[in-house]
Each structure stands twice: as C-alpha cells, then as structure tokens.
Enzyme design. Structure first.
Site, mmCIF file in Angstrom:
data_model
loop_
_atom_site.group_PDB
_atom_site.id
_atom_site.type_symbol
_atom_site.label_atom_id
_atom_site.label_comp_id
_atom_site.label_asym_id
_atom_site.label_seq_id
_atom_site.Cartn_x
_atom_site.Cartn_y
_atom_site.Cartn_z
ATOM 1 N N PHE A 161 0.864 -1.175 0.000
ATOM 2 C CA PHE A 161 0.000 0.000 0.000
ATOM 3 C C PHE A 161 0.897 1.219 0.000
ATOM 4 C CE2 PHE A 161 -4.605 0.552 1.561
ATOM 5 C CZ PHE A 161 -5.095 -0.268 0.570
ATOM 6 N N GLN A 169 -7.871 14.469 4.224
ATOM 7 C CA GLN A 169 -7.220 13.697 3.172
ATOM 8 C C GLN A 169 -8.068 13.675 1.910
ATOM 9 O OE1 GLN A 169 -6.558 9.168 3.304
ATOM 10 N NE2 GLN A 169 -4.549 10.077 3.572
ATOM 11 N N HIS A 229 -8.429 11.723 -1.504
ATOM 12 C CA HIS A 229 -7.969 10.500 -2.165
ATOM 13 C C HIS A 229 -7.733 10.809 -3.626
ATOM 14 C CE1 HIS A 229 -7.563 6.383 -3.457
ATOM 15 N NE2 HIS A 229 -7.538 6.004 -2.201
ATOM 16 N N GLU A 238 -6.774 2.310 -3.450
ATOM 17 C CA GLU A 238 -5.347 2.337 -3.660
ATOM 18 C C GLU A 238 -4.835 0.940 -3.978
ATOM 19 O OE1 GLU A 238 -3.721 4.576 -0.552
ATOM 20 O OE2 GLU A 238 -1.808 3.560 -0.609
ATOM 21 N N ARG A 245 -0.936 9.326 -0.472
ATOM 22 C CA ARG A 245 -2.121 9.918 -1.101
ATOM 23 C C ARG A 245 -2.004 11.401 -1.371
ATOM 24 N NH1 ARG A 245 -6.420 6.415 2.317
ATOM 25 N NH2 ARG A 245 -5.893 4.592 1.106
ATOM 26 N N ARG A 262 -2.943 10.372 6.643
ATOM 27 C CA ARG A 262 -3.117 8.980 7.041
ATOM 28 C C ARG A 262 -2.640 8.057 5.932
ATOM 29 N NH1 ARG A 262 -7.510 4.968 5.985
ATOM 30 N NH2 ARG A 262 -8.126 6.373 4.332
HETATM 31 C C1 LIG Z 1 -14.668 4.419 0.422
HETATM 32 C C2 LIG Z 1 -13.735 4.282 1.575
HETATM 33 C C3 LIG Z 1 -12.835 3.238 1.623
HETATM 34 C C4 LIG Z 1 -11.992 3.094 2.712
HETATM 35 N N1 LIG Z 1 -11.085 2.070 2.703
HETATM 36 C C5 LIG Z 1 -10.257 1.933 3.753
HETATM 37 C C6 LIG Z 1 -9.299 0.884 3.764
HETATM 38 O O1 LIG Z 1 -9.200 0.076 2.843
HETATM 39 N N2 LIG Z 1 -8.483 0.777 4.847
HETATM 40 C C7 LIG Z 1 -8.568 1.640 5.901
HETATM 41 O O2 LIG Z 1 -7.815 1.484 6.840
HETATM 42 N N3 LIG Z 1 -9.484 2.626 5.913
HETATM 43 C C8 LIG Z 1 -10.327 2.800 4.861
HETATM 44 N N4 LIG Z 1 -11.238 3.821 4.874
HETATM 45 C C9 LIG Z 1 -11.442 4.609 6.089
HETATM 46 C C10 LIG Z 1 -12.298 3.811 7.072
HETATM 47 O O3 LIG Z 1 -13.260 3.062 6.387
HETATM 48 C C11 LIG Z 1 -13.030 4.672 8.083
HETATM 49 O O4 LIG Z 1 -12.158 5.600 8.617
HETATM 50 C C12 LIG Z 1 -13.575 3.840 9.219
HETATM 51 O O5 LIG Z 1 -14.364 2.800 8.723
HETATM 52 C C13 LIG Z 1 -14.360 4.663 10.206
HETATM 53 O O6 LIG Z 1 -14.973 3.800 11.130
HETATM 54 P P1 LIG Z 1 -15.686 4.353 12.426
HETATM 55 O O7 LIG Z 1 -16.056 3.177 13.233
HETATM 56 O O8 LIG Z 1 -14.831 5.372 13.063
HETATM 57 O O9 LIG Z 1 -16.979 5.109 11.882
HETATM 58 P P2 LIG Z 1 -18.149 4.711 10.866
HETATM 59 O O10 LIG Z 1 -17.988 3.380 10.260
HETATM 60 O O11 LIG Z 1 -18.290 5.869 9.962
HETATM 61 O O12 LIG Z 1 -19.415 4.605 11.792
HETATM 62 C C14 LIG Z 1 -20.021 5.731 12.352
HETATM 63 C C15 LIG Z 1 -21.227 5.292 13.133
HETATM 64 O O13 LIG Z 1 -21.714 6.378 13.888
HETATM 65 C C16 LIG Z 1 -23.103 6.463 13.760
HETATM 66 N N5 LIG Z 1 -23.486 7.861 13.938
HETATM 67 C C17 LIG Z 1 -22.943 8.950 13.367
HETATM 68 N N6 LIG Z 1 -23.589 10.058 13.778
HETATM 69 C C18 LIG Z 1 -24.549 9.660 14.622
HETATM 70 C C19 LIG Z 1 -25.557 10.329 15.372
HETATM 71 N N7 LIG Z 1 -25.716 11.644 15.327
HETATM 72 N N8 LIG Z 1 -26.371 9.590 16.148
HETATM 73 C C20 LIG Z 1 -26.255 8.242 16.187
HETATM 74 N N9 LIG Z 1 -25.332 7.567 15.499
HETATM 75 C C21 LIG Z 1 -24.485 8.263 14.734
HETATM 76 C C22 LIG Z 1 -23.400 5.921 12.398
HETATM 77 O O14 LIG Z 1 -24.722 5.442 12.346
HETATM 78 C C23 LIG Z 1 -22.394 4.796 12.296
HETATM 79 O O15 LIG Z 1 -22.906 3.634 12.871
HETATM 80 C C24 LIG Z 1 -12.058 3.990 3.767
HETATM 81 C C25 LIG Z 1 -12.957 5.051 3.712
HETATM 82 C C26 LIG Z 1 -13.746 5.233 2.591
HETATM 83 C C27 LIG Z 1 -14.576 6.460 2.479
#
Ligand SMILES: Cc1cc2nc3c(=O)[nH]c(=O)nc-3n(C[C@H](O)[C@H](O)[C@H](O)COP(=O)(O)OP(=O)(O)OC[C@H]3O[C@@H](n4cnc5c(N)ncnc54)[C@H](O)[C@@H]3O)c2cc1C
Ligand code: SF4
Ligand code: FES
Lengths: 256, 574
Positions: free
Chosen positions: B128, B241, B243, B256, B287, B387
């Site tokens: 990566f 960030q 992409h 990526e 990135r 990141r």
């Molecule tokens: C398309 C894409 C691909 C990616 N690929 C990678 C990868 O290959 N490798 C990597 O390391 N990272 C990757 N990332 C980054 C990574 O996916 C995210 O940073 C990570 O999944 C975030 O997880 P989280 O648990 O912090 O939040 P999230 O998965 O965003 O979850 C947030 C949660 O909070 C809840 N929530 C939000 N606001 C409220 C509210 N007001 N009230 C109640 N609930 C709420 C939502 O319902 C949800 O359940 C990628 C990101 C994107 C956009």
C-alpha cells in the site's frame, strides 16, 4: 423523465402514487432522482440511504417491479429497457397500476415487509430470520497463536456467500416469502450456509439443523428470483439445494 | 404540544454512539467485561460507513517478505506511519497502534473474518502507498464489509442492545462529567434520554462537508460537533485527506489497492506523470502526493475534459482483475459504464478521510470525564497530517478495544449516574426540535447544504491560500446567517428525514467554521494541508497540534506540541 412513487403516510394510513417530473442527468441513479424530489419538490418523501455505492445494502426497493438497489440502478438504463428482468410471479408484481415504462420509473417499497413511510419499510422481520440462524463463527478447538490457515479455494467458495450485504432484495423477490410469512427467506439461509461451509468450523453438520424445518431449507420452491435480483451475485438457491441434498443423503429430512 | 408524555430515559452502564467498526469493537469488549452496554446508531449497524472500506487493514504480520527478503516489524510500521503523517503524529500513540496491529488482525480472524489468503494458507498482505513492506491484510476488496459483518455477528451473539435509527442530538454534562446523551427516534420523532456511567463517541468522519467525497452520505460529523458543544476541544481539523482516485461523476472510491496491484496513472498526453512527482514510489506514493500531482496535471491542462485522469488496469489482465479487484470492476461497470479489463477508469481526487477530530489521549479519554472517543471521529493522533491507507481500519478496531479497556478501568466502582440532568435535557431537546419544526417559512435547507459543500471544496480543498480562505470564511458566515432562518416543510413526526438533515447541517456548519479557522491559522504546508502561499513545512512554528475550543460561541485556537520520541522529523521523500 418522470418518477412515479408509492407514497404511504402512517399518520392517516393513506396510500397513493405521486408523479414527479425530474431533469435526468447522464449517469443519474434512482437514488439521485429521489434526492432531487426531496430537495426540489417534497421534503417529506422518505427513503433510506447511506453509502450511495452499492455496498451498504440500505436502499433496496421495488424499481420497475424488480427489487433493486436504488443507488446502483441507472435511470437511463431503466428507460431504454436494458434492465428488464423476468421474475417468477408473485402478488407484489401484479398490482395493477397505470405506468409507462418508456417515460416513467416506478418506485415502490420492498415487498413482504411492513410499511413505515413511503419507501421505508420495517426490516425487522428480515433481520429476525437472520438472527434465527445464529450467524456467528464457532470455530473448532482452541484459538491458535496465529491465524487459522485457510485454503484459497475454500476462501473463494465462502466469498460467494460472505458477499451478501443483507439488502433484502431477495426477500422482496421471493414468491415463497410472499405467501409464507414464516419462511426464513433466501438471505438468512445463504448466511447459515456460509457458516456451514467454513472450514474453520467443526463441520459436523449441526449448523444445517437450524433450518431443517418445513419453514427453513424445505420451503424453497427454486423460483431462483433471489439469485437473479441479488446485486452481489450471491446464489441462495444453490446453498439451499446443496444443504437439502446433504440432509437427504444423510437421511435427515424432517417429517412433513 | 401540550400534554406530551415525559421523555423516556434509558439507563445503561455504557452508551456507545456509533455502530461502525470502532463502536462495535468497543461494545464487544465492554460487554465481555460485564458492563451493560448499549449502542446507538443513526442507521442500521451494517449500513455504517465502515462497510465501504475496500483495500485493507495494516499489520506487520510479516506473511509476505519485503523486497530484499527483509521482515516487517511494528517499528517499520511505526516509521512509515510517522513519516506518512509528515511528523505530526504523536509517536507514542503510533507505537500503541502498531504494536497492537498484529494481534488486532489475528483476533478478527479468530472471530471469523474471511481474509484473503496466500498459497500457504496465511493471511495475504499487499503493498500500500507509503509502506516499506506488503503490510495490508485484506478480504478481496471488501475488507470493511467483511470485518463489519464479523463484529456485528459477535455483538449480536453477546445480546448487546441496539437503538437503531436513533439520531443523537446532544451530550449531557452533569457535575463536571458526561452522564449520557439524548437521541431522537426516527420512527416516532420522540427524543429519548440515555443515562450512563460513560459515553463513547464512535461516530465516524465528516467527509460530507465536501461536495466531492468518497464517504457515505451519512458522514456528517455529528459526533465531533457534539463533543465540541459539550466543551471538548477538536484537534487538527484542517487536515483533510483527499484521495487521488475517485470515480469521475459519483466520487466513489477506487481503492489504492488498484495501484498496489499494479494500476498506473496517465494524463491526457498518455504520460505516466507520477514519474515526475515521485520518481521512486511512482503511483504508490502517499495519497497527498498523488492527489496534488493529479490536481496539478489537470490545472496544467493535461487532464481530460471535465477534470480527470486515467487509472489504467488493462495491462494486469482479465484474470488478475477478476480475482483481485472484483469490487472495483463492478463499481466501474455500474457507476461509469466502463469495464477496467478493456478500458482505463476516469478518476479525480475527492475528500476521503478526516485526520482531525475529537481531542483524545492514547486511552481515548477526552478532557471531559466520562466522555471518550474512538475511530475516525477521534484524533489521538496516529495519522498526523496524512493517514496511510490501511491504518484507519486498524485504528478503529485497535483503539475500539483499547479505549473500551480504559473505560472498564475508569468506571469501576462508579455509581449509576443520576438521571435528572438527562431527563431535563431530553425535554429541552424536544422543545428545540418542536421550535425548529414549528417555523412556517424560511431558507431552504438543501440549498444551504449544497452551498456549504461547494464552498468547502472550492476554498478549503487540496490547494489553499490566505486570500481564498478569507473569502471562504465570509461565505461560511453568510451560510450560518441563512441557517438561522432555515425551515423544513415536512412537519411529520414519523421518519422525518428533512429534520435529521437539518440537525446534520447545523453540525456541519459548526465543523466547517472550525476547519476553516484552523486551516487559515496554519501558515505552512504539511501532509494534506497545502498552502500555496506557505509551501514549506515549518517545524519551528507548526510542529504542533491545533486545538479548537468553543468558548461563548466563538472558536478559540491554541497549539500543543507534538509528542516525538522515536523518529526525528526530516523531509519526506518518496
Ligand atoms: C470508500 C472508503 C474506503 C476506505 N477504505 C479503507 C481501507 O481500505 N483501509 C482503511 O484502513 N481505511 C479505509 N477507509 C477509512 C475507514 O473506512 C473509516 O475511517 C472507518 O471505517 C471509520 O470507522 P468508524 O467506526 O470510526 O466510523 P463509521 O464506520 O463511519 O461509523 C459511524 C457510526 O456512527 C453512527 N453515527 C454517526 N452520527 C450519529 C448520530 N448523530 N447519532 C447516532 N449515530 C451516529 C453511524 O450510524 C455509524 O454507525 C475507507 C474510507 C472510505 C470512504
Ligand atoms: S443474498 Fe443478495 S439480494 Fe439477498 S440480501 Fe444478500 S445481497 Fe441482498
Ligand atoms: S445506499 Fe448503500 S447500497 Fe444503496
């Protein structure tokens, strides 16, 4: 182009169809068209969304009488007829409405689930079946210090089922779910099968027992609507067929 | 609204807000420690943004040797992370994460995640951007989906209580602690109170501040705004960030991993332009480097009409693409009508990740006792100014667990909190919402939201400078004024999404203002923050975290030194 939308207001229980004129853009998805309605015409229109990229499984609806993901379905392709699909019939497809598929996109809620508002349905019955198959990994033996080794072929076989995004399209497309509210439905059975064939589990066939009932494996009539509508090409019908064969071969068919 | 019944108040030991990877991993750990844990989420858990992560999760398992046969180690992982962060990461936090990484991935495997495998049966790892070794473990290009399903299965198995489709509207402070929150139930429109010994924010990022973003539409940064309003500072909010490769049109991510597997970038002159920007790592440079390169190519007229370049996979061959990048192929076909086996994919940079967020220490503690944060909404900081791919999934799962452990320790022996403050806050939140719904006329909600997103991309995008940012800030101020008069036509209680969008917009405007001020004050270029008027990194003044406080409704900035220790800052070269 025009969107013909099913509307349901829980406050007065009124059901109707509304038509909205939408300016279509190249590449516009049905989900984008729904947002246009919400923004420009009627901010009370209710529909679920999250990823807009066909990965989260939120936006399954009945679009032109086929259960599909709204975010992955292109308006232009609906209008030019290239997305037409033949499904085994069931009542939701037969509701007689006046609709011109060359100019209108018809959007209705996912069938076989209780209505909440407009295009939003209560997914709870679908997830209740999912929970009923106890979808959690139960590996054999003590956890090793490192990963359990897996064969690449086993991984590919599993991926066919782990790809399921639990969107419910198959549930809304299944003629058996339409007539039998106790039938587990394709997705739950496919999920169960995913654990059954996981080589890291004991593989003693006890998983199959969880749906070894007339409402489980044995209710399927192999219409194969599930596989045809699945946005992730999961083949629940194949899982069901294999599970049934295995059970039959071992003389484990339930009495019916 | 006379005669309304009193707000329902639910009592649990722990409230986790967010059901993505960090929230679920934490909930599992809390539940295993015997705490009565509940998870609140504005969408069904499996619909969380984490499901979309494609490329993978980093861990120095060493299953695949490096170029010269060398073996990966947590130290190498830490070095890459710190260098990638442009030295803004706190090195002790990075150490915690990188040491924890192998265990994190193995644990997921033990919980059932079906990772892709090497011929010998071990978990496969791919190269990566910005990494010295093939370190990224993956499940085809559906890594987030697979891990999220695993953790949801584990959480259900523990009978953790979920409040699904509840939108959190406020945190409750009582006696100097956070003792709960309030949330509106979409199904009924009623505000509920939640009382708990501690609250964990796991609400994800705020990518949807930007018009071009890879993020789920629900990523509006609510949790980050909640923390700020509860008196907790936000850290490094200017670091966004972008992409480099998002699909032209919908900005859906093209991972990526596609370049990791050998994909190449071409401009309209059919040049592999990355040779000029990063002669050594080429298309796999970090990135920020690649995103800026593409923007420069487009600005110099070497992009294609509409503003994109090509990502070419055709030379990889049909079999390789089918086996290793099936999800990318599907995305290109479904959303651009292109088959990458025969045609290059049109790509442009888009917002992708929020490095900044709620200020926490290595245990996920905020400065408000009882309030914790983990995952993308938090900033500890392991990503600094940029990141690395694969480090975010790692952060969510690793810190989800570690923060939960800290919570278990900290809440031991704490009595259940009083519910009065939660009850009265729930009532006042209900009133606030009734007032908003009561407005008969006013500004259009969606128009303000679209203007906000465009303003952010235009004035606080990949390239920034003082003049533009000042203009952007005055635009934001005008949007805020319009928002004071915003109204929704929909007055229904049941599943009123316009109301939810309005509440989201309120948070987004607040975060946009913080981001803008933070970006304006950082007069240097570092990682993702590129100032054309201050092109150099300035360690003398800005080897420091920005901390933004909300004091009497005004944003107040201060700086805090970065915690170095292992690696001395040097210039980043790729
Ligand atoms: C398309 C894409 C691909 C990616 N690929 C990678 C990868 O290959 N490798 C990597 O390391 N990272 C990757 N990332 C980054 C990574 O996916 C995210 O940073 C990570 O999944 C975030 O997880 P989280 O648990 O912090 O939040 P999230 O998965 O965003 O979850 C947030 C949660 O909070 C809840 N929530 C939000 N606001 C409220 C509210 N007001 N009230 C109640 N609930 C709420 C939502 O319902 C949800 O359940 C990628 C990101 C994107 C956009
Ligand atoms: S099997 Fe396919 S159609 Fe059915 S829920 Fe899973 S992804 Fe959806
Ligand atoms: S919005 Fe996620 S699948 Fe359609």
């Amino acid at each position: 182009m025009r969107l013909k939308l099913f509307r349901y207001n829980p406050e007065d229980r009124e059901q109707r169809y509304d038509i909205f004129e939408i300016e279509s853009r190249p590449g516009m998805s049905v989900l984008a068209a729904l947002f246009d309605v919400q923004k420009k015409h009627d901010d009370s229109l209710a529909f679920r969304y999250s990823c807009r990229g066909a990965v989260c499984g939120t936006c399954a609806m009945l679009i032109n009488k086929v259960p599909r993901l709204a975010c992955r379905t292109q308006v232009a392709k609906l209008l030019d007829g290239s997305l037409e699909m033949d499904l085994a019939p069931y009542p939701a497809l037969e509701v007689d409405i006046d609709w011109n598929p060359e100019e209108e996109v018809l959007v209705e809620p996912l069938p076989h689930l209780p209505l909440i508002r407009d295009l939003v349905v209560d997914m709870e019955p679908f997830f209740a079946f999912y929970r009923a198959v106890r979808p959690v990994f139960k590996p054999e033996g003590e956890a090793p210090a490192r990963e359990r080794l897996m064969d690449r072929d086993a991984v590919s076989a599993l991926e066919a089922y782990t790809n399921c995004i639990l969107c419910g399209a198959c549930f809304g497309a299944c003629p058996v779910d339409a007539k039998n509210p106790d039938y587990y439905g394709p997705a739950a059975l496919a999920k169960l099968y995913r654990f059954h064939i996981d080589p890291r589990e004991a593989g003693d066939g006890s998983r199959l027992e969880l749906a070894n009932t007339p409402e489980g494996w044995w209710a399927c009539e192999f219409h194969t609507n599930c596989m045809r509508v699945c946005p992730k090409r999961v083949p629940p019908n194949i899982a069901i067929g294999k599970a049934r064969r295995e059970l039959s071969e071992q003389g484990r068919e339930p009495e019916r | 609204m006379a005669g309304r019944a009193e707000a329902a108040v639910h009592r649990h030991d722990m409230v986790v807000i967010g059901a993505g990877l960090s929230g679920l991993r934490a909930a599992i750990e809390l539940s295993d420690a015997g705490l009565d844990t509940t998870v609140i989420s504005k969408v069904l858990p499996l619909r969380s943004h984490s499901v979309a992560a494609q490329g993978g999760i980093n861990a120095s398992l060493g299953n695949v040797a490096g170029e010269d046969g060398a073996m990966d180690s947590w130290e190498a992982h830490a070095y890459d992370t710190v260098k990638g962060s442009d030295y803004l990461a706190d090195q002790d936090a990075v150490e915690v994460m990188c040491r924890e990484a192998p265990r994190t991935v193995i644990e997921l495997e033990h919980m059932g995640t079906v990772f892709s495998r090497l011929e010998n049966g071990y978990i496969a790892q791919r190269p990566f951007g910005g990494a010295m070794f093939p370190r990224t473990c993956y499940a085809a290009d559906r890594t987030g989906h697979n891990i999220l399903n695993t953790l949801y299965e584990q959480a259900l198995d523990r009978e953790i209580r979920f409040y699904e489709e509840y939108y959190t509207t406020a945190l409750v402070r009582d006696g100097g602690r956070c003792t709960g929150c309030t949330a509106i139930e979409l199904l009924t429109g009623r505000v509920h109170g939640f009382a708990a010994k501690a609250v964990l924010l796991a609400t994800g990022g705020f990518g949807r501040l930007y018009s071009r973003s890879t993020n789920a539409l629900i990523n509006t940064g609510d949790g980050v705004a909640l923390a700020l309003c509860a008196g907790v500072p936000l850290k490094d909010m200017e670091f966004i960030q972008f992409h480099p490769t998002t699909l032209f049109g919908t900005n859906i991510l093209i991972t990526e991993g596609a370049r990791g597997e050998g994909g190449r970038l071409y401009n309209s002159n059919n040049e592999r332009f990355m040779e000029r920007y990063a002669p050594h790592s080429l298309d796999l440079a970090p990135r920020d480097v690649v995103a800026r390169a593409i923007e420069e190519e487009i600005a110099a007229g070497r992009g294609f009409e509409g503003g994109y370049v090509y990502l070419d996979l055709t030379h990889l061959g049909a079999d390789h693409i089918r086996a290793r990048l099936p999800g990318i192929r599907q995305i290109a076909m479904d959303f651009a009508g292109i088959d990458p086996i025969t045609d290059p994919i049109p790509v442009q940079p888009g917002q992708h990740y929020s490095m900044g967020g709620i200020d926490v220490n290595n245990r996920g503690e905020t400065r408000l006792p009882g309030l914790y944060a983990a995952g993308e909404c938090a900033c500890s900081s392991v990503h600094g100014a940029n990141r690395l791919g694969g480090n975010s999934l790692l952060e969510t799962v690793a810190f989800g667990k570690l923060v939960a452990r800290a919570i278990v320790q900290n809440t031991q022996g704490l009595p259940a909190p009083a519910t009065d403050a939660v009850r009265s806050r729930a009532a006042s939140e209900q009133e606030r919402i009734d007032v908003l719904l009561g407005r008969k006329t006013g500004e259009n909600l969606f128009a303000i939201m679209d203007d906000l997103k465009d303003t952010m991309f235009e004035y606080f995008g990949i390239f920034r400078d003082e003049r533009h940012m000042k203009e952007g800030i005055s635009r934001l101020e005008r949007l805020q004024e319009r928002f004071e008069r915003v109204h929704v036509k929909n007055k229904s209680r049941v599943f009123n999404q316009a109301l939810i969008r309005l509440l989201e917009l309120e948070d987004m405007l607040l975060l946009a203002a913080v981001l803008a001020q933070s970006a304006l004050r950082r007069r240097e270029s570092r990682g993702s923050h590129t100032r054309t008027d201050f092109p150099a990194r300035d360690d003398e003044h800005f080897l420091a975290h920005t901390l933004a406080h909300l004091r009497d409704s005004a944003i107040d900035l201060e700086y805090e030194p970065v915690r170095l220790g292992m690696f001395e800052p040097t210039e980043r070269e790729y």
